[in-house]
Write a protein that holds these residues in place. Structure first.
Motif, PDB file in Angstrom:
ATOM      1  N   ILE A 127      -8.732   0.866   3.257  1.00 19.27           N
ATOM      2  CA  ILE A 127      -7.626   1.781   3.548  1.00 19.27           C
ATOM      3  C   ILE A 127      -7.557   2.791   2.411  1.00 19.27           C
ATOM      4  N   ARG A 128      -7.871   4.009   2.762  1.00 22.33           N
ATOM      5  CA  ARG A 128      -7.929   5.089   1.783  1.00 22.33           C
ATOM      6  C   ARG A 128      -6.527   5.637   1.504  1.00 22.33           C
ATOM      7  N   HIS A 129      -6.385   6.320   0.395  1.00 23.99           N
ATOM      8  CA  HIS A 129      -5.099   6.864  -0.052  1.00 23.99           C
ATOM      9  C   HIS A 129      -4.454   7.814   0.959  1.00 23.99           C
ATOM     10  N   ASP A 130      -5.244   8.407   1.845  1.00 26.25           N
ATOM     11  CA  ASP A 130      -4.701   9.320   2.857  1.00 26.25           C
ATOM     12  C   ASP A 130      -4.407   8.618   4.180  1.00 26.25           C
ATOM     13  N   GLY A 131      -4.581   7.289   4.205  1.00 31.07           N
ATOM     14  CA  GLY A 131      -4.250   6.499   5.382  1.00 31.07           C
ATOM     15  C   GLY A 131      -5.418   6.232   6.312  1.00 31.07           C
ATOM     16  N   ILE A 132      -6.559   6.891   6.086  1.00 22.20           N
ATOM     17  CA  ILE A 132      -7.723   6.649   6.938  1.00 22.20           C
ATOM     18  C   ILE A 132      -8.246   5.239   6.673  1.00 22.20           C
ATOM     19  N   ILE A 133      -8.549   4.535   7.754  1.00 23.07           N
ATOM     20  CA  ILE A 133      -8.963   3.136   7.682  1.00 23.07           C
ATOM     21  C   ILE A 133     -10.407   3.031   8.185  1.00 23.07           C
ATOM     22  N   PHE A 134     -11.216   2.303   7.425  1.00 23.16           N
ATOM     23  CA  PHE A 134     -12.617   2.065   7.791  1.00 23.16           C
ATOM     24  C   PHE A 134     -12.799   0.583   8.011  1.00 23.16           C
ATOM     25  N   ASP A 135     -13.460   0.216   9.130  1.00 23.60           N
ATOM     26  CA  ASP A 135     -13.766  -1.174   9.476  1.00 23.60           C
ATOM     27  C   ASP A 135     -15.203  -1.509   9.121  1.00 23.60           C
ATOM     28  N   ILE A 136     -15.400  -2.694   8.616  1.00 24.51           N
ATOM     29  CA  ILE A 136     -16.742  -3.244   8.443  1.00 24.51           C
ATOM     30  C   ILE A 136     -16.664  -4.707   8.846  1.00 24.51           C
ATOM     31  N   TYR A 137     -17.555  -5.116   9.749  1.00 23.12           N
ATOM     32  CA  TYR A 137     -17.598  -6.509  10.213  1.00 23.12           C
ATOM     33  C   TYR A 137     -18.974  -7.084   9.921  1.00 23.12           C
ATOM     34  N   ARG A 138     -19.001  -8.394   9.671  1.00 24.81           N
ATOM     35  CA  ARG A 138     -20.279  -9.080   9.454  1.00 24.81           C
ATOM     36  C   ARG A 138     -20.994  -9.262  10.759  1.00 24.81           C
ATOM     37  N   TRP A 153       0.851  -1.198   0.000  1.00 24.41           N
ATOM     38  CA  TRP A 153       0.000   0.000   0.000  1.00 24.41           C
ATOM     39  C   TRP A 153       0.881   1.241   0.000  1.00 24.41           C
ATOM     40  N   TYR A 154       0.610   2.131  -0.955  1.00 19.82           N
ATOM     41  CA  TYR A 154       1.357   3.381  -1.050  1.00 19.82           C
ATOM     42  C   TYR A 154       0.422   4.545  -0.763  1.00 19.82           C
ATOM     43  N   PRO A 155       0.810   5.406   0.191  1.00 19.31           N
ATOM     44  CA  PRO A 155      -0.014   6.597   0.457  1.00 19.31           C
ATOM     45  C   PRO A 155      -0.162   7.437  -0.803  1.00 19.31           C
ATOM     46  N   VAL A 156      -1.243   8.137  -0.897  1.00 19.63           N
ATOM     47  CA  VAL A 156      -1.608   9.032  -2.002  1.00 19.63           C
ATOM     48  C   VAL A 156      -2.040   8.244  -3.238  1.00 19.63           C
ATOM     49  N   VAL A 157      -1.396   7.129  -3.517  1.00 21.34           N
ATOM     50  CA  VAL A 157      -1.649   6.361  -4.744  1.00 21.34           C
ATOM     51  C   VAL A 157      -2.796   5.367  -4.603  1.00 21.34           C
ATOM     52  N   ASP A 158      -2.858   4.680  -3.454  1.00 21.03           N
ATOM     53  CA  ASP A 158      -3.724   3.507  -3.333  1.00 21.03           C
ATOM     54  C   ASP A 158      -4.929   3.707  -2.425  1.00 21.03           C
ATOM     55  N   ASP A 159      -6.064   3.233  -2.902  1.00 20.00           N
ATOM     56  CA  ASP A 159      -7.235   2.926  -2.093  1.00 20.00           C
ATOM     57  C   ASP A 159      -7.369   1.415  -2.206  1.00 20.00           C
ATOM     58  N   ILE A 160      -7.370   0.709  -1.068  1.00 19.22           N
ATOM     59  CA  ILE A 160      -7.468  -0.746  -1.134  1.00 19.22           C
ATOM     60  C   ILE A 160      -8.502  -1.269  -0.155  1.00 19.22           C
ATOM     61  N   LEU A 161      -9.071  -2.383  -0.510  1.00 17.17           N
ATOM     62  CA  LEU A 161      -9.962  -3.136   0.351  1.00 17.17           C
ATOM     63  C   LEU A 161      -9.169  -4.349   0.801  1.00 17.17           C
ATOM     64  N   VAL A 162      -9.124  -4.580   2.110  1.00 14.96           N
ATOM     65  CA  VAL A 162      -8.410  -5.714   2.684  1.00 14.96           C
ATOM     66  C   VAL A 162      -9.433  -6.592   3.385  1.00 14.96           C
ATOM     67  N   THR A 163      -9.391  -7.889   3.113  1.00 13.00           N
ATOM     68  CA  THR A 163     -10.324  -8.811   3.739  1.00 13.00           C
ATOM     69  C   THR A 163      -9.655 -10.174   3.885  1.00 13.00           C
ATOM     70  N   ASP A 164     -10.332 -11.054   4.587  1.00 11.89           N
ATOM     71  CA  ASP A 164      -9.834 -12.419   4.698  1.00 11.89           C
ATOM     72  C   ASP A 164     -10.572 -13.299   3.691  1.00 11.89           C
ATOM     73  N   MET A 165     -10.142 -14.510   3.562  1.00 11.67           N
ATOM     74  CA  MET A 165     -10.725 -15.412   2.577  1.00 11.67           C
ATOM     75  C   MET A 165     -12.051 -16.017   3.051  1.00 11.67           C
ATOM     76  N   TYR A 208     -14.400 -13.926   4.452  1.00 13.03           N
ATOM     77  CA  TYR A 208     -15.332 -12.783   4.403  1.00 13.03           C
ATOM     78  C   TYR A 208     -15.808 -12.355   5.796  1.00 13.03           C
ATOM     79  N   ASP A 209     -14.915 -12.351   6.776  1.00 15.41           N
ATOM     80  CA  ASP A 209     -15.299 -11.965   8.134  1.00 15.41           C
ATOM     81  C   ASP A 209     -15.250 -10.456   8.368  1.00 15.41           C
ATOM     82  N   PHE A 210     -14.408  -9.777   7.640  1.00 15.70           N
ATOM     83  CA  PHE A 210     -14.218  -8.340   7.854  1.00 15.70           C
ATOM     84  C   PHE A 210     -13.774  -7.672   6.556  1.00 15.70           C
ATOM     85  N   ILE A 211     -13.910  -6.369   6.546  1.00 12.22           N
ATOM     86  CA  ILE A 211     -13.358  -5.540   5.470  1.00 12.22           C
ATOM     87  C   ILE A 211     -12.652  -4.371   6.139  1.00 12.22           C
ATOM     88  N   PHE A 212     -11.434  -4.119   5.707  1.00 13.12           N
ATOM     89  CA  PHE A 212     -10.741  -2.888   6.064  1.00 13.12           C
ATOM     90  C   PHE A 212     -10.560  -2.124   4.765  1.00 13.12           C
TER      91      PHE A 212
END
Length: 138
Positions: free
Chosen positions: A127-138, A107-119, A121-125
């Protein structure tokens, strides 16, 4: 992963970055569809993830003090991590240990918006390009 990231890693470490597997377009599409079904939201739409997710006040991926392992304090760390770059790209899968060890190359700041999850499907993180992280849980 983007070619430029692989080239930077090779230049800095003098070895190839081989610590991930890339799902085929069909596998990526199927994975993203199942993730959307499990969470009842269109996971390919990062704006929706940002609006639904809860911002992590205690973490910012762009911070010098950021420790990626702290993402997983509210859940058991999984064996594998899937990284969704956007709905147009294939998904990359990393072992938990490699994801944590090489996060600064993934993950590179400024460049990347990524969705991180497990295989599973228990959670979603998200991670926005500015480093702010959002959690979503089932």
């Amino acid at each position: 992963m983007d070619r430029f990231k692989l080239e930077i890693f090779k230049k800095e470490s003098e070895k190839d970055f081989t610590f991930y597997k890339t799902l085929s377009m069909e596998e990526s599409s199927s994975f993203l569809n199942e993730l959307s079904v499990q969470f009842h939201i269109p996971c390919e739409n990062f704006n929706i993830l940002q609006n639904i997710g809860k911002p992590r006040e205690d973490l910012n991926a762009a911070s010098d003090e950021f420790q990626v392992e702290r993402l997983f304090t509210k859940t058991n760390h999984p064996d594998e991590i899937a990284v969704v770059w956007d709905s147009e790209n294939q998904i990359d899968v990393f072992s938990y240990d490699d994801f944590c060890k090489y996060f600064s190359y993934i993950w590179y700041p400024v460049v990347d918006d990524i969705l991180v999850t497990d295989m599973k499907y228990d959670f979603i993180f998200f991670i926005r390009h500015d480093g702010i992280i959002f959690d979503i849980y089932r």
